[in-house]
Structures are given as structure tokens and as C-alpha cells.
Design a protein around this motif. Structure first.
Motif, PDB file in Angstrom:
ATOM      1  N   VAL A 284      43.011  48.370  41.850  1.00 62.05           N
ATOM      2  CA  VAL A 284      43.333  47.895  40.495  1.00 62.05           C
ATOM      3  C   VAL A 284      42.250  48.181  39.467  1.00 62.05           C
ATOM      4  CG1 VAL A 284      44.828  46.103  41.413  1.00 62.05           C
ATOM      5  CG2 VAL A 284      42.461  45.556  40.875  1.00 62.05           C
ATOM      6  N   GLU A 285      41.014  48.388  39.938  1.00 64.12           N
ATOM      7  CA  GLU A 285      39.895  48.674  39.035  1.00 64.12           C
ATOM      8  C   GLU A 285      39.118  49.871  39.582  1.00 64.12           C
ATOM      9  OE1 GLU A 285      39.218  47.287  36.224  1.00 64.12           O
ATOM     10  OE2 GLU A 285      40.410  45.465  36.211  1.00 64.12           O
ATOM     11  N   PRO A 286      39.709  51.056  39.592  1.00 67.30           N
ATOM     12  CA  PRO A 286      39.011  52.223  40.174  1.00 67.30           C
ATOM     13  C   PRO A 286      37.656  52.430  39.534  1.00 67.30           C
ATOM     14  CG  PRO A 286      41.295  52.729  39.624  1.00 67.30           C
ATOM     15  CD  PRO A 286      41.009  51.397  39.023  1.00 67.30           C
TER      16      PRO A 286
ATOM     17  N   ALA B 215      42.834  34.020  42.114  1.00 68.79           N
ATOM     18  CA  ALA B 215      43.651  34.706  41.118  1.00 68.79           C
ATOM     19  C   ALA B 215      42.746  35.428  40.148  1.00 68.79           C
ATOM     20  CB  ALA B 215      44.538  33.713  40.363  1.00 68.79           C
ATOM     21  N   ASP B 216      43.245  36.544  39.633  1.00 73.58           N
ATOM     22  CA  ASP B 216      42.545  37.288  38.597  1.00 73.58           C
ATOM     23  C   ASP B 216      43.534  37.523  37.466  1.00 73.58           C
ATOM     24  OD1 ASP B 216      40.102  38.860  37.777  1.00 73.58           O
ATOM     25  OD2 ASP B 216      41.651  40.411  37.607  1.00 73.58           O
ATOM     26  N   PRO B 217      43.532  36.650  36.459  1.00 74.72           N
ATOM     27  CA  PRO B 217      44.551  36.747  35.399  1.00 74.72           C
ATOM     28  C   PRO B 217      44.573  38.088  34.686  1.00 74.72           C
ATOM     29  CG  PRO B 217      43.412  34.640  35.288  1.00 74.72           C
ATOM     30  CD  PRO B 217      42.661  35.473  36.273  1.00 74.72           C
ATOM     31  N   GLY B 218      43.415  38.711  34.505  1.00 78.12           N
ATOM     32  CA  GLY B 218      43.375  39.958  33.764  1.00 78.12           C
ATOM     33  C   GLY B 218      44.177  41.074  34.412  1.00 78.12           C
ATOM     34  N   SER B 219      44.139  41.137  35.736  1.00 77.17           N
ATOM     35  CA  SER B 219      44.861  42.186  36.460  1.00 77.17           C
ATOM     36  C   SER B 219      46.185  41.700  37.023  1.00 77.17           C
ATOM     37  CB  SER B 219      43.996  42.719  37.609  1.00 77.17           C
ATOM     38  OG  SER B 219      43.751  41.689  38.565  1.00 77.17           O
TER      39      SER B 219
ATOM     40  N   THR C  98      37.072  40.258  39.678  1.00 76.62           N
ATOM     41  CA  THR C  98      36.351  40.575  38.447  1.00 76.62           C
ATOM     42  C   THR C  98      35.678  39.302  37.948  1.00 76.62           C
ATOM     43  OG1 THR C  98      38.095  40.011  36.847  1.00 76.62           O
ATOM     44  CG2 THR C  98      38.205  42.206  37.874  1.00 76.62           C
ATOM     45  N   HIS C  99      34.956  39.424  36.855  1.00 79.64           N
ATOM     46  CA  HIS C  99      34.260  38.272  36.296  1.00 79.64           C
ATOM     47  C   HIS C  99      35.233  37.171  35.879  1.00 79.64           C
ATOM     48  CE1 HIS C  99      30.658  36.376  34.663  1.00 79.64           C
ATOM     49  NE2 HIS C  99      31.379  36.007  33.620  1.00 79.64           N
ATOM     50  N   GLY C 100      36.478  37.518  35.618  1.00 77.07           N
ATOM     51  CA  GLY C 100      37.459  36.530  35.189  1.00 77.07           C
ATOM     52  C   GLY C 100      38.229  35.867  36.315  1.00 77.07           C
ATOM     53  N   SER C 101      37.920  36.199  37.572  1.00 77.91           N
ATOM     54  CA  SER C 101      38.638  35.621  38.710  1.00 77.91           C
ATOM     55  C   SER C 101      38.215  34.180  38.965  1.00 77.91           C
ATOM     56  CB  SER C 101      38.358  36.433  39.980  1.00 77.91           C
ATOM     57  OG  SER C 101      38.711  37.782  39.833  1.00 77.91           O
ATOM     58  N   PHE C 102      39.128  33.406  39.539  1.00 78.72           N
ATOM     59  CA  PHE C 102      38.796  32.047  39.979  1.00 78.72           C
ATOM     60  C   PHE C 102      39.547  31.755  41.266  1.00 78.72           C
ATOM     61  CE2 PHE C 102      42.667  31.553  37.589  1.00 78.72           C
ATOM     62  CZ  PHE C 102      43.351  30.452  38.124  1.00 78.72           C
TER      63      PHE C 102
ATOM     64  N   ALA D 234      35.862  42.756  52.595  1.00 80.28           N
ATOM     65  CA  ALA D 234      36.346  44.126  52.782  1.00 80.28           C
ATOM     66  C   ALA D 234      37.730  44.291  52.168  1.00 80.28           C
ATOM     67  CB  ALA D 234      36.382  44.461  54.273  1.00 80.28           C
ATOM     68  N   LEU D 235      38.566  43.278  52.315  1.00 80.05           N
ATOM     69  CA  LEU D 235      39.905  43.327  51.727  1.00 80.05           C
ATOM     70  C   LEU D 235      39.850  43.243  50.211  1.00 80.05           C
ATOM     71  CD1 LEU D 235      41.587  40.946  54.317  1.00 80.05           C
ATOM     72  CD2 LEU D 235      41.912  43.418  54.163  1.00 80.05           C
ATOM     73  N   VAL D 236      38.960  42.399  49.695  1.00 81.24           N
ATOM     74  CA  VAL D 236      38.807  42.276  48.237  1.00 81.24           C
ATOM     75  C   VAL D 236      38.328  43.594  47.653  1.00 81.24           C
ATOM     76  CG1 VAL D 236      37.551  41.121  46.386  1.00 81.24           C
ATOM     77  CG2 VAL D 236      38.421  39.788  48.308  1.00 81.24           C
ATOM     78  N   ARG D 237      37.370  44.232  48.300  1.00 83.76           N
ATOM     79  CA  ARG D 237      36.881  45.518  47.793  1.00 83.76           C
ATOM     80  C   ARG D 237      37.996  46.556  47.760  1.00 83.76           C
ATOM     81  NH1 ARG D 237      32.395  44.044  50.923  1.00 83.76           N
ATOM     82  NH2 ARG D 237      33.052  45.378  52.649  1.00 83.76           N
ATOM     83  N   ALA D 238      38.865  46.517  48.779  1.00 84.17           N
ATOM     84  CA  ALA D 238      39.988  47.461  48.796  1.00 84.17           C
ATOM     85  C   ALA D 238      40.946  47.199  47.650  1.00 84.17           C
ATOM     86  CB  ALA D 238      40.713  47.362  50.138  1.00 84.17           C
TER      87      ALA D 238
END
Length: 409
Positions: free
Chosen positions: A405-407, A369-373, A353-357, A396-400
Motif C-alpha cells: 500500500v505504500e511502495p 487500523a490505518d485510516p489514511g490507507s 504509518t504514522h496515522g495508524s492506531f 513481517a506481515l505488516v512490512r509486507a
């Protein structure tokens, strides 16, 4: 072609609901040309995906792995070089030193490292090193692999280098020089080599299979696989390459471009399977980790894992992912976003997501990491491709994961 045709077993477990990640992992082998890889995902400090398959060595016999042919299969503890995914670990050292009050991110680098003031770099701040704004992505006199492994020679080279732009005024990926910039700053501040600092303050407390400077004991145990160059399938999906008006490939073709010169700061390119290279501590490029080690590292940045050590305070997490650089990258040509030492979610390196780093490794590995999720992700492979920041298999793994977590995204 399916997984049975390839005679490869996928090992490990996925928590209920995360089955799409296993499906994507299988497809990477069935149609994506994967030879050996692993992926691990944590959510809220709990491991929810832990998968591995294929052969440990890229030049191993993938079709007969585990059949008694002599090819070593990928095992749960198999580690691989993760290239620039190492940068995220190096950044954590500097941020933890700042968190402890030993380093001021807004101080000039020269305050800790006086020699760095040379050639009009007096205004370069510590935060500029972390956000690729220091202006020294190239070396006028590239180092050989042997010279690059000597931290004193590398530090002297970047200290003497004239900047390609006034520090702090623009950004461009410091592909190789990031090693000596961060490594020497850690040594000046803490009195310790960065590899030792990582081992004692990060990997040990957090229980990580992750090293900058591979110890002989790990190398001798045969846990680290051999890497190689993998082909890009003609049917590769989105996320593998970006084609701006002037592509990275075009910039590579120009030997005078910042792109070519940045990646050629070590010339010739090192042999990544060379034990001497692996034993060196080059925090821009030669960290070695398991998928679990990389994912657990990011999980430990944003929370506790199994009741263990949390590496960042919440305030440091916010600092790490606060945008410092954005827009056209002087080295990578395409638009990039950086926080303090970490790539941020964007078209150059899509994360969750936009909050990932986090940080990719050129042509393969990825950790973030994505703190929000509460998600932490680690992917390692023994087959590197030409992609720079967004490998198709990792994406492909990230999209899965995102679909779980974010349908709907």
C-alpha cells in the motif's frame, strides 16, 4: 526448510497485489517457527487477505496436521486468546460511551466511581485511564488468578491503590490493572459488564468473532485453540526486540521495578488454557478472537464493512489516535506512544504509518487500523514469544502490507 518440508498447507485467499503478504505468512512457518496462525487484512471495508495454516493447538502435531493423525488443523473459524490486543476493544467501549454522551473523557474518574478517589487519585481523569497516565500500573497486593476474575475484587484493589506517580503527569503501561480500570468504569456508567457490552454493541452489530469472557457455547464448540510459549528463532529479523540502555529484560529481573510489578499484578500468572480464565472478562489480557474478528473490528472502527455497522464516527477515530502520551514509558522502559486506549505507530510498536492506531498482544497478536490507507489488520497465533510490543512474525506481515500500500517505505 520450506513449507513442503513442514507438511503444512496454507489456506485462504489474497486479492491481486497482496501476494507479498502470503509470501511473508509462508516464511513465518518455514523459518519463523510458527505452529498455527492466521492473518486477515481489510482495505476500505473489503477483505483482501484471509490466510490460515498449521495446527489449532500449540501442543498439537504440526508436522501431521490434517493427515488423519488426530492433530486438529487450524480452520477458518479458529480463535485464540489475543492478550493485550484486547485493550483496543475495551478502549472502543469507553469511546463509544463518550460518543453517545454517557461518559465525559475529561471528567474525574471519581465522578463515576467515587471509591477511586482514595489515596490521592482525585485528579485522575477518564482520559488518563485510557492513555496509561492514571498512575496505578501495579498492585501492592497482587491478586491470584481466581481473585482477578472477580470484577468486584479487582475494582476494589485498584481503587484502594496509591498511585506510583501523580495521575496525569507521566505515563506507564497498565499491563494488568487496565482490566479493572476499564471494566469497572464501564459498569458504573452503563450498568453492564464490559463483556456483555462488547457482545451486544460491538461484536453483534459488526459481525465479529470476538469475545471478552468466552461464552460456554463457543468453548464447547472447540473453536478456541490452546496456546503455548514459542521459541524465538536465532535468525529472527528486525522488529522482534529492542535493546535500550536498560532493557525490558533488565527491568523484569528487578522484582521491585514497576515493570515486574505491573505484569505481576496477577500472581501467579494465569493458565491461559484454563476454561475458567477464558470465561472471565479481563479486558486487559484475555480477549479471544479470530484473525478476521480482530481485523473486522478495526475495519468497522474506520468505516463500513460489507455495508454493515460503523462503530466510530470520523471524529471519534481522530480522538482515538490523537497522541496523549509519548516518550520513556515508566513500565516498559522504552519509548511508547498512546492515543486514547490505543498504541500509536512508533519504534515500540511499528504499525503501518504514522496515522495508524491499534494494539499488540504481548508476544504475538496484533490488530490495528490505518485510516489514511483504509487498511485494517488482524493477526493471531497460538505461539507466544518473549517480545512485549513488536513480535517479529506480526511485523513481517505488516512490512509486507506496507510494501503493497505504500511502495518505497
Amino acid at each position: 526448510m520450506d513449507l513442503v518440508d513442514l507438511n503444512i498447507d496454507v489456506n485462504g485467499v489474497v486479492a491481486e497485489g497482496f501476494e507479498p503478504v502470503r509470501d511473508a505468512f509462508v516464511r513465518n512457518f518455514a523459518t519463523g517457527g510458527e505452529r498455527g496462525a492466521a492473518v486477515t487484512v481489510y482495505r476500505d471495508g473489503r477483505r483482501v487477505v484471509d490466510l490460515w495454516a498449521g495446527v489449532r493447538d500449540f501442543d498439537g502435531d504440526a508436522e501431521n496436521a490434517g493427515s488423519g493423525s488426530g492433530a486438529a488443523p487450524w480452520e477458518h473459524g479458529t480463535a485464540q486468546i489475543v492478550r493485550s490486543a484486547t485493550k483496543g476493544v475495551a478502549a472502543a467501549v469507553l469511546l463509544m460511551l463518550a460518543e453517545r454522551g454517557e461518559l465525559d473523557l475529561d471528567a474525574p474518574v471519581g465522578e463515576y466511581w467515587p471509591e477511586f478517589k482514595a489515596a490521592d487519585k482525585e485528579r485522575a481523569l477518564v482520559r488518563h485511564l485510557l492513555s496509561h497516565r492514571a498512575g496505578v500500573p501495579v498492585l501492592d497486593r497482587p491478586l491470584t488468578p481466581v481473585q482477578a476474575a472477580d470484577p468486584a475484587l479487582g475494582a476494589a484493589a485498584v481503587a484502594a491503590q496509591a498511585p506510583a506517580w501523580e495521575p496525569g503527569t507521566d505515563h506507564g503501561y497498565h499491563a494488568q490493572t487496565y482490566s479493572w480500570l476499564t471494566g469497572e468504569l464501564v459498569r458504573r456508567v452503563s450498568g453492564r459488564p464490559i463483556g456483555d457490552w462488547v457482545a451486544t454493541e460491538i461484536a453483534g452489530p459488526a459481525g465479529l468473532d470476538l469475545w471478552i469472557g468466552l461464552p460456554a457455547t463457543v468453548a464447547e464448540a472447540g473453536r478456541v485453540g490452546r496456546v503455548g510459549r514459542a521459541r524465538t528463532p536465532k535468525t529472527a529479523g528486525p522488529g522482534l526486540r529492542t535493546r535500550p540502555k536498560r532493557s525490558v529484560a533488565d527491568a523484569y529481573a528487578d522484582p521491585d521495578s514497576l515493570t515486574s510489578r505491573a505484569f505481576a499484578a496477577i500472581t501467579p500468572l494465569p493458565d491461559e488454557n484454563d476454561p475458567a480464565y477464558r470465561a472471565a472478562a479481563l479486558p486487559a489480557s484475555n480477549g479471544i478472537a479470530t484473525a478476521d474478528g480482530l481485523a473486522r473490528f478495526y475495519a468497522s472502527l474506520i468505516g463500513q464493512v460489507d455495508g454493515g455497522t460503523r462503530l466510530f464516527t470520523p471524529a471519534t477515530v481522530e480522538l482515538a489516535r490523537r497522541e496523549q502520551s509519548a516518550g520513556p514509558d515508566r513500565v516498559l522502559v522504552i519509548g511508547t506512544r498512546f492515543g486514547l486506549g490505543y498504541m500509536l505507530h512508533g519504534s515500540a510498536s511499528p504499525l503501518l504509518t504514522h496515522g495508524s492506531f491499534g494494539h499488540p498482544g504481548r508476544g504475538g497478536a496484533l490488530g490495528f487500523a490505518d485510516p489514511g490507507s483504509g487498511i485494517a489488520f488482524g493477526y493471531v497465533t497460538n505461539g507466544f514469544r518473549k517480545s512485549v510490543t513488536a513480535d517479529g512474525r506480526a511485523q513481517a506481515l505488516v512490512r509486507a502490507v506496507r510494501g503493497v500500500v505504500e511502495p518505497g517505505l
